[in-house]
Every structure is written in C-alpha cells, then in structure tokens.
Design a protein around this motif. Structure first.
Motif, PDB file in Angstrom:
ATOM      1  N   ALA A 100       0.936  -1.058   0.001  1.00 54.77           N
ATOM      2  CA  ALA A 100       0.020  -0.071  -0.070  1.00 54.77           C
ATOM      3  C   ALA A 100       0.813   1.003   0.120  1.00 54.77           C
ATOM      4  O   ALA A 100       2.019   1.163   0.322  1.00 54.77           O
ATOM      5  CB  ALA A 100      -1.080  -0.097   1.277  1.00 54.77           C
TER       6      ALA A 100
ATOM      7  N   SER B 249       2.118  -1.677  13.723  1.00 47.73           N
ATOM      8  CA  SER B 249       3.206  -1.701  12.726  1.00 47.73           C
ATOM      9  C   SER B 249       3.565  -0.662  11.648  1.00 47.73           C
ATOM     10  O   SER B 249       4.746  -0.605  11.130  1.00 47.73           O
ATOM     11  CB  SER B 249       3.502  -2.959  12.263  1.00 47.73           C
ATOM     12  N   VAL B 250       2.303  -0.100  11.303  1.00 44.72           N
ATOM     13  CA  VAL B 250       2.556   1.139  10.376  1.00 44.72           C
ATOM     14  C   VAL B 250       2.777   2.634  11.052  1.00 44.72           C
ATOM     15  O   VAL B 250       2.146   3.071  12.026  1.00 44.72           O
ATOM     16  CB  VAL B 250       1.135   1.166   9.593  1.00 44.72           C
ATOM     17  N   PHE B 251       3.764   3.180  10.775  1.00 41.11           N
ATOM     18  CA  PHE B 251       4.030   4.578  11.134  1.00 41.11           C
ATOM     19  C   PHE B 251       2.710   5.627  10.653  1.00 41.11           C
ATOM     20  O   PHE B 251       2.345   5.521   9.577  1.00 41.11           O
ATOM     21  CB  PHE B 251       5.598   5.039  10.574  1.00 41.11           C
TER      22      PHE B 251
ATOM     23  N   PRO C 154       2.477   9.236  10.515  1.00 42.01           N
ATOM     24  CA  PRO C 154       3.205  10.604  10.599  1.00 42.01           C
ATOM     25  C   PRO C 154       2.182  11.678  11.043  1.00 42.01           C
ATOM     26  O   PRO C 154       2.577  12.611  11.689  1.00 42.01           O
ATOM     27  CB  PRO C 154       3.520  10.963   9.321  1.00 42.01           C
ATOM     28  N   GLN C 155       0.976  11.524  10.838  1.00 42.61           N
ATOM     29  CA  GLN C 155      -0.120  12.458  10.958  1.00 42.61           C
ATOM     30  C   GLN C 155      -0.131  12.481  12.638  1.00 42.61           C
ATOM     31  O   GLN C 155      -0.318  13.548  13.202  1.00 42.61           O
ATOM     32  CB  GLN C 155      -1.360  12.348  10.438  1.00 42.61           C
TER      33      GLN C 155
ATOM     34  N   PHE D  89       4.557   0.821   1.657  1.00 41.73           N
ATOM     35  CA  PHE D  89       4.539  -0.096   2.690  1.00 41.73           C
ATOM     36  C   PHE D  89       4.145  -1.597   2.616  1.00 41.73           C
ATOM     37  O   PHE D  89       3.174  -1.844   1.651  1.00 41.73           O
ATOM     38  CB  PHE D  89       3.666   0.491   3.828  1.00 41.73           C
TER      39      PHE D  89
ATOM     40  N   VAL E 285      -4.135  -4.489   4.379  1.00 39.47           N
ATOM     41  CA  VAL E 285      -3.015  -4.427   4.366  1.00 39.47           C
ATOM     42  C   VAL E 285      -2.006  -3.593   5.450  1.00 39.47           C
ATOM     43  O   VAL E 285      -1.038  -3.604   6.066  1.00 39.47           O
ATOM     44  CB  VAL E 285      -2.223  -3.856   2.960  1.00 39.47           C
ATOM     45  N   ILE E 286      -2.711  -2.432   5.609  1.00 40.34           N
ATOM     46  CA  ILE E 286      -2.261  -1.399   6.570  1.00 40.34           C
ATOM     47  C   ILE E 286      -3.299  -0.833   7.805  1.00 40.34           C
ATOM     48  O   ILE E 286      -2.680  -0.364   8.651  1.00 40.34           O
ATOM     49  CB  ILE E 286      -1.893  -0.078   5.819  1.00 40.34           C
TER      50      ILE E 286
ATOM     51  N   LEU F  70      -4.786   2.440  11.741  1.00 38.31           N
ATOM     52  CA  LEU F  70      -3.488   2.104  11.269  1.00 38.31           C
ATOM     53  C   LEU F  70      -3.117   0.856  12.155  1.00 38.31           C
ATOM     54  O   LEU F  70      -3.240   0.979  13.324  1.00 38.31           O
ATOM     55  CB  LEU F  70      -2.487   2.928  11.011  1.00 38.31           C
TER      56      LEU F  70
ATOM     57  N   LEU G   2       4.808  14.232   5.518  1.00 32.34           N
ATOM     58  CA  LEU G   2       3.271  14.737   5.445  1.00 32.34           C
ATOM     59  C   LEU G   2       3.528  15.945   4.281  1.00 32.34           C
ATOM     60  O   LEU G   2       2.678  16.711   4.079  1.00 32.34           O
ATOM     61  CB  LEU G   2       3.112  15.375   6.725  1.00 32.34           C
TER      62      LEU G   2
ATOM     63  N   ASN H 103       3.227  10.547   2.748  1.00 32.94           N
ATOM     64  CA  ASN H 103       4.747  10.774   2.902  1.00 32.94           C
ATOM     65  C   ASN H 103       5.128  11.052   4.290  1.00 32.94           C
ATOM     66  O   ASN H 103       4.394  11.445   4.977  1.00 32.94           O
ATOM     67  CB  ASN H 103       4.999  11.872   1.988  1.00 32.94           C
ATOM     68  N   LYS H 104       6.278  10.161   4.595  1.00 33.70           N
ATOM     69  CA  LYS H 104       6.653  10.379   5.778  1.00 33.70           C
ATOM     70  C   LYS H 104       6.717  11.807   6.625  1.00 33.70           C
ATOM     71  O   LYS H 104       6.545  11.940   7.652  1.00 33.70           O
ATOM     72  CB  LYS H 104       8.143   9.772   6.119  1.00 33.70           C
TER      73      LYS H 104
ATOM     74  N   LEU I  17       1.268   4.726   1.704  1.00 33.69           N
ATOM     75  CA  LEU I  17       0.964   5.761   2.932  1.00 33.69           C
ATOM     76  C   LEU I  17       1.310   7.095   2.581  1.00 33.69           C
ATOM     77  O   LEU I  17       1.959   7.335   1.635  1.00 33.69           O
ATOM     78  CB  LEU I  17       1.750   5.285   4.276  1.00 33.69           C
TER      79      LEU I  17
END
Lengths: 236, 79
Positions: free
Chosen positions: A101, B12-14, B16-17, A148, B70-71, B9, A108, A105-106, A103
């Motif tokens: 998938a 295991s999923v980061f 960022p928000q 990911f 998946v996430i 989420l 943001l 962007n790290k 996600l």
C-alpha cells in the motif's frame, strides 16, 4: 500497437500518458472511461496519475471497484502488460493486483520535483530496454507515495526481484536522503509475481521530451513496444 | 440499526499525522500524552433484522471497502 489509458473521475495525468504514447511514441492510443467494460482491443493498459474519486476514503480505494477494473483484472490475468503510474500504482495496490500500500509521505509534504530513480530489474515488459543500475531522472508529484508492505511481503518482493525501481541520488546510491517519501527500502516501483503488472510513483510519461526536462521516461514505453513486438503481438 | 466502524492504522504502520499531532500537543505544553494515532470513523445506517446480522453486514463492508487490511484494522459497534 494500441495503448489504453484508463480515465477515472479525477484522473489528471491521462492526457500526459496519451500524449507520450500517441504523439511522442507514435503508437495508437485511446482513452477508456472507467464505466467502459472493455479495453477496446488494447495491447497495453496504462492507469494514469491523478486523484481518482478525489482520493476519498484512501487513494485508489474507490477506483478499484470501477466497472472497467473487471476488464483490467482479466487483462492482467491473461499476461497483458499494465503500467500504473502514481495514482494508477495506488489503484493497482488497492485492487490487489500489486502487493502493499502507499501511505502518506513520511514528512507529510506533497513532493513535486525531479528525483533519481534506479532501474533494479530489466526483466519486465516496461524495463527490458533499460540497463540494470541505470539512473533515470523522473518527476514525482505525490502526497502519498510511501510504499509499505508487511515484512514477509517485503522479503518476498526483494528475494524474487520484484522491486523494479528505487529512489537514488545522482550517483545511483540508495540513501535515506534520496528517499522523498519514506518508502521501505527506497521502493519507487514494483511488479507482480508474473511481472506483467508494474506500478511506480514517479511519472515516466512526463519525462519523454527534452522540453520537459528529461527524456528518461521514454525507456519504459520503448520497452513495452519492444516487448510486444518480440512476442508477436504486433502481428495480430 | 446503526453500525459504528472505527478504522485505525495497524501498530506496525508509522502514522506521521498522529506523530505530528502529538508533537504539536507537546509544544502546546500538554504533558502525559505519549502518543497519538489518527484514524477514521464511519456511521452506517443499516436495514438489518438483528444486531448479529447488522454486525455481519458492517464487517463485510469494513473488510472489503472501509479498511485496507494491508495497513489498517477495524472495530465495529452496533446500536
């Protein structure tokens, strides 16, 4: 040879893909509306970039249920070459035609810039004319390109040579500084088990003419033309 | 009948928000908030004869559409 460019409501790179294949490459190309149920006899399918369905719910999440996706799945199942670019890559992942998938962007941030993209594998219909390790200068334009997959899937992708593109610096080195979005292992593009479905976040269709700052994206389209020519599809 | 679907989420999923929100709260002076995870919340109005069938329908929709397995994972409340 005929390219089908799938148009979802909210696609906005469909004309870029059409222009690259029709006018730059000189091949036949046709738009296919998401409500169509056939691919109009196309030899290659492109899922273009954009914001299908306004990115509602998740990027690519609603588009996977569009009527045309039944034909796209059948085309994938019969070994037909499919290229998903940016939002098209996200659609392919949501449709389970590719694993993993994309996600947020790290950092943001929405990244709109040219980046280095290293060709990792040439054994796909879209990279057979490239050389392994070749560094392409391609534009990216996305807010959700952070690839990911769970650890098991990631190891399978790596061990089976299905990571096709990685972000790199100008020298071809893979480094955190060259990774614009936090993708695992610097992954910019992957393929399916059968290797006929390829998805990537960078935009090769926007890098097919020197006036646009790079012609490096052309190799993907040249590759699929060569691939189909050698397989005899052009004889049909 | 109403189903409430909470999509989050996977651990295991980061996120960022969520991280950015947590950092913002810290900079505002809040203490005792070690982490924030952002998710999605859906309300489904269902025509279902029983709570069990409502849950089954909501679960089908959540697993196929509302959450990407998946996430993400999901939790359902009925009623």
């Amino acid at each position: 040879m005929k390219f089908a460019v799938i148009v979802f409501p909210g696609s906005n790179c469909d004309h870029d893909a059409y222009h690259a294949t029709k006018h730059v490459l000189g091949q036949d190309a046709e738009f296919v509306w998401h409500k169509d149920t056939t691919l109009k006899g196309a030899d290659v399918v492109i899922l273009p970039g954009g914001f299908s369905y306004g990115d509602y719910l998740r990027t690519g999440a609603i588009a996977q249920f569009s009527p045309v996706m039944t034909a796209v799945r059948e085309f994938a199942g019969s070994g037909g070459p499919i290229l998903g670019i940016c939002n098209g890559f996200q659609v392919l992942c949501e449709a389970k035609l590719l694993p993993g998938a994309l996600l947020r962007n790290k950092d943001l941030k929405f990244h709109c810039e040219h980046v280095g993209v290293r060709v990792e594998q040439t054994s796909t219909p879209f990279t057979n004319r490239a050389s392994a390790g070749q560094v392409l200068k391609l534009p990216i334009a996305h807010g959700e390109g952070n690839y990911f997959a769970d650890q098991v899937t990631l190891e399978q992708l790596e061990s089976s040579g299905r990571v096709i593109f990685r972000y790199c610096d100008n020298g071809g080195r893979i480094a955190d500084e060259a990774n614009p979005n936090g993708s695992l292992n610097g992954i910019a593009g992957i393929c399916n088990d059968r290797r006929n479905v390829v998805g990537l976040m960078p935009h090769p269709e926007r890098a097919c003419e020197s006036a646009l700052g790079s012609e490096d994206g052309l190799v993907l389209f040249d590759s699929v033309v060569a691939s189909l020519a050698s397989s005899g599809a052009l004889m049909a | 009948m109403r189903a409430r679907v909470f999509v989050t989420l996977k651990p295991s999923v980061f996120d960022p928000q969520g991280r950015t929100i947590a950092e913002s709260l810290h900079s505002m002076g809040y203490v005792g908030i070690s982490d924030v995870r952002q998710g999605k919340y859906f309300e489904l109005e269902l025509d279902a004869p029983s709570a069990d069938q409502a849950r089954e329908l909501a679960s089908d929709v959540a697993s196929r559409v509302l959450a990407n397995p998946v996430i993400e994972s999901y939790r359902i409340e009925i009623g």
